[in-house]
Scaffold this motif. Structure first.
Motif, PDB file in Angstrom:
ATOM      1  N   GLY A  18       0.822  -1.207   0.000  1.00 39.58           N
ATOM      2  CA  GLY A  18       0.000   0.000   0.000  1.00 39.58           C
ATOM      3  C   GLY A  18       0.854   1.254   0.000  1.00 39.58           C
ATOM      4  O   GLY A  18       2.085   1.193  -0.029  1.00 39.58           O
ATOM      5  N   TRP A  19       0.194   2.383   0.026  1.00 45.88           N
ATOM      6  CA  TRP A  19       0.891   3.665  -0.006  1.00 45.88           C
ATOM      7  C   TRP A  19       1.697   3.863   1.279  1.00 45.88           C
ATOM      8  O   TRP A  19       1.196   3.642   2.380  1.00 45.88           O
ATOM      9  CB  TRP A  19      -0.114   4.789  -0.178  1.00 45.88           C
ATOM     10  CG  TRP A  19      -0.686   4.875  -1.564  1.00 45.88           C
ATOM     11  CD1 TRP A  19      -1.267   3.856  -2.276  1.00 45.88           C
ATOM     12  CD2 TRP A  19      -0.720   6.007  -2.399  1.00 45.88           C
ATOM     13  NE1 TRP A  19      -1.664   4.302  -3.504  1.00 45.88           N
ATOM     14  CE2 TRP A  19      -1.342   5.633  -3.612  1.00 45.88           C
ATOM     15  CE3 TRP A  19      -0.303   7.322  -2.255  1.00 45.88           C
ATOM     16  CZ2 TRP A  19      -1.551   6.514  -4.649  1.00 45.88           C
ATOM     17  CZ3 TRP A  19      -0.517   8.199  -3.295  1.00 45.88           C
ATOM     18  CH2 TRP A  19      -1.123   7.790  -4.480  1.00 45.88           C
ATOM     19  N   ALA A  22       0.253   5.989   4.181  1.00 42.45           N
ATOM     20  CA  ALA A  22      -0.641   5.363   5.160  1.00 42.45           C
ATOM     21  C   ALA A  22       0.156   4.737   6.303  1.00 42.45           C
ATOM     22  O   ALA A  22      -0.218   4.860   7.472  1.00 42.45           O
ATOM     23  CB  ALA A  22      -1.520   4.320   4.485  1.00 42.45           C
ATOM     24  N   MET A 139      -9.795   7.425   4.759  1.00 41.56           N
ATOM     25  CA  MET A 139      -8.974   7.718   3.578  1.00 41.56           C
ATOM     26  C   MET A 139      -7.631   6.982   3.658  1.00 41.56           C
ATOM     27  O   MET A 139      -7.173   6.392   2.679  1.00 41.56           O
ATOM     28  CB  MET A 139      -8.736   9.219   3.437  1.00 41.56           C
ATOM     29  CG  MET A 139      -7.900   9.587   2.224  1.00 41.56           C
ATOM     30  SD  MET A 139      -7.214  11.247   2.310  1.00 41.56           S
ATOM     31  CE  MET A 139      -6.046  11.092   3.635  1.00 41.56           C
ATOM     32  N   LEU A 140      -7.006   7.006   4.835  1.00 35.32           N
ATOM     33  CA  LEU A 140      -5.732   6.293   5.012  1.00 35.32           C
ATOM     34  C   LEU A 140      -5.919   4.792   4.817  1.00 35.32           C
ATOM     35  O   LEU A 140      -5.056   4.130   4.227  1.00 35.32           O
ATOM     36  CB  LEU A 140      -5.134   6.599   6.385  1.00 35.32           C
ATOM     37  CG  LEU A 140      -4.612   8.016   6.578  1.00 35.32           C
ATOM     38  CD1 LEU A 140      -4.277   8.266   8.043  1.00 35.32           C
ATOM     39  CD2 LEU A 140      -3.394   8.263   5.695  1.00 35.32           C
ATOM     40  N   ALA A 142      -8.129   3.373   2.883  1.00 36.94           N
ATOM     41  CA  ALA A 142      -8.263   3.168   1.437  1.00 36.94           C
ATOM     42  C   ALA A 142      -6.889   3.202   0.762  1.00 36.94           C
ATOM     43  O   ALA A 142      -6.602   2.376  -0.115  1.00 36.94           O
ATOM     44  CB  ALA A 142      -9.180   4.222   0.831  1.00 36.94           C
ATOM     45  N   LEU A 143      -6.042   4.138   1.161  1.00 36.41           N
ATOM     46  CA  LEU A 143      -4.696   4.211   0.569  1.00 36.41           C
ATOM     47  C   LEU A 143      -3.852   2.986   0.918  1.00 36.41           C
ATOM     48  O   LEU A 143      -3.053   2.515   0.102  1.00 36.41           O
ATOM     49  CB  LEU A 143      -3.965   5.470   1.037  1.00 36.41           C
ATOM     50  CG  LEU A 143      -4.460   6.791   0.465  1.00 36.41           C
ATOM     51  CD1 LEU A 143      -3.727   7.965   1.137  1.00 36.41           C
ATOM     52  CD2 LEU A 143      -4.288   6.828  -1.034  1.00 36.41           C
ATOM     53  N   SER A 144      -4.039   2.472   2.125  1.00 36.97           N
ATOM     54  CA  SER A 144      -3.257   1.295   2.523  1.00 36.97           C
ATOM     55  C   SER A 144      -3.674   0.047   1.747  1.00 36.97           C
ATOM     56  O   SER A 144      -2.897  -0.905   1.625  1.00 36.97           O
ATOM     57  CB  SER A 144      -3.394   1.038   4.033  1.00 36.97           C
ATOM     58  OG  SER A 144      -4.650   0.471   4.341  1.00 36.97           O
ATOM     59  N   ARG A 146      -4.683   0.192  -1.482  1.00 35.28           N
ATOM     60  CA  ARG A 146      -4.347   0.396  -2.901  1.00 35.28           C
ATOM     61  C   ARG A 146      -2.876   0.152  -3.121  1.00 35.28           C
ATOM     62  O   ARG A 146      -2.038   0.586  -2.317  1.00 35.28           O
ATOM     63  CB  ARG A 146      -4.651   1.836  -3.316  1.00 35.28           C
ATOM     64  CG  ARG A 146      -6.123   2.136  -3.413  1.00 35.28           C
ATOM     65  CD  ARG A 146      -6.337   3.463  -4.006  1.00 35.28           C
ATOM     66  NE  ARG A 146      -5.962   3.413  -5.414  1.00 35.28           N
ATOM     67  CZ  ARG A 146      -6.271   4.315  -6.300  1.00 35.28           C
ATOM     68  NH1 ARG A 146      -6.926   5.377  -5.923  1.00 35.28           N
ATOM     69  NH2 ARG A 146      -5.918   4.205  -7.547  1.00 35.28           N
ATOM     70  N   ALA A 148       0.589   0.878  -4.232  1.00 34.54           N
ATOM     71  CA  ALA A 148       1.298   2.123  -4.445  1.00 34.54           C
ATOM     72  C   ALA A 148       1.831   2.182  -5.875  1.00 34.54           C
ATOM     73  O   ALA A 148       2.169   1.148  -6.474  1.00 34.54           O
ATOM     74  CB  ALA A 148       2.446   2.281  -3.447  1.00 34.54           C
ATOM     75  N   ARG A 149       1.909   3.373  -6.408  1.00 35.82           N
ATOM     76  CA  ARG A 149       2.452   3.550  -7.753  1.00 35.82           C
ATOM     77  C   ARG A 149       3.886   3.059  -7.809  1.00 35.82           C
ATOM     78  O   ARG A 149       4.656   3.250  -6.875  1.00 35.82           O
ATOM     79  CB  ARG A 149       2.444   5.022  -8.133  1.00 35.82           C
ATOM     80  CG  ARG A 149       1.058   5.550  -8.308  1.00 35.82           C
ATOM     81  CD  ARG A 149       1.117   6.991  -8.753  1.00 35.82           C
ATOM     82  NE  ARG A 149      -0.175   7.599  -8.535  1.00 35.82           N
ATOM     83  CZ  ARG A 149      -0.371   8.806  -8.057  1.00 35.82           C
ATOM     84  NH1 ARG A 149       0.642   9.570  -7.772  1.00 35.82           N
ATOM     85  NH2 ARG A 149      -1.580   9.260  -7.881  1.00 35.82           N
TER      86      ARG A 149
END
Length: 151
Positions: A18-19, A22, A139-140, A142-144, A146, A148-149
């Motif tokens: 994840g991001w 997060a 929101m955090l 959700a980012l965790s 996804r 990461a780019r």
């Protein structure tokens, strides 16, 4: 003779995709859990009067004891969050999901039917922080979840 198992097993950080924001935010949240916990444990009134503005003229001992108890639990929870954020990052989404659940329940308890404000409509500082934290934590989370780019 039985083999001893390590209190802190090898890191699971390699499994987290994840991001990073997060995971690092979880470190800040851990500190934001540990510091108030130490206040609840350390202040003579646990922060009930001097910070939350509670009237301690009746039930003083019970209120202060509850603040100390909550601070102790909060301290341990903060240590777990810190360990996850720094060493066991594959658990970041789970920790954030639990934080969303905890903060949503706290919000319900502070602002819902049980959350009668203090005299004059006053809510303690924690009530406002908790109210604002739920969408940020969601929101955090959700980012965790996804990827990461570039990862």
């Amino acid at each position: 003779m039985a083999e001893l198992v390590s209190l802190l097993p090898p890191s699971t950080n390699n499994a987290y995709q994840g991001w990073k924001l997060a995971a690092w935010a979880l470190t800040v949240l851990a500190a934001g859990t540990i510091i108030p916990a130490l206040i609840h444990i350390g202040l003579p009134d646990g922060g009930a009067g001097v910070i939350a503005g509670l009237d301690l003229s009746q039930g003083r001992h019970t209120i202060i004891s509850l603040f100390a108890w909550a601070g102790t639990t909060q301290f341990v929870w903060g240590l777990i969050l810190l360990a996850i954020s720094l060493r066991y990052r594959s658990l970041v989404p789970l920790a954030l999901a639990l934080l969303v659940t905890e903060r949503a329940l706290h919000t319900w308890n502070m602002w819902g039917p049980k959350g009668t404000p203090l005299a004059g409509g006053h809510h303690p500082p924690e009530a406002w922080v908790t109210l604002g934290s739920v969408p940020v934590l969601a929101m955090l989370l959700a980012l965790s979840l996804r990827r990461a780019r570039g990862g």
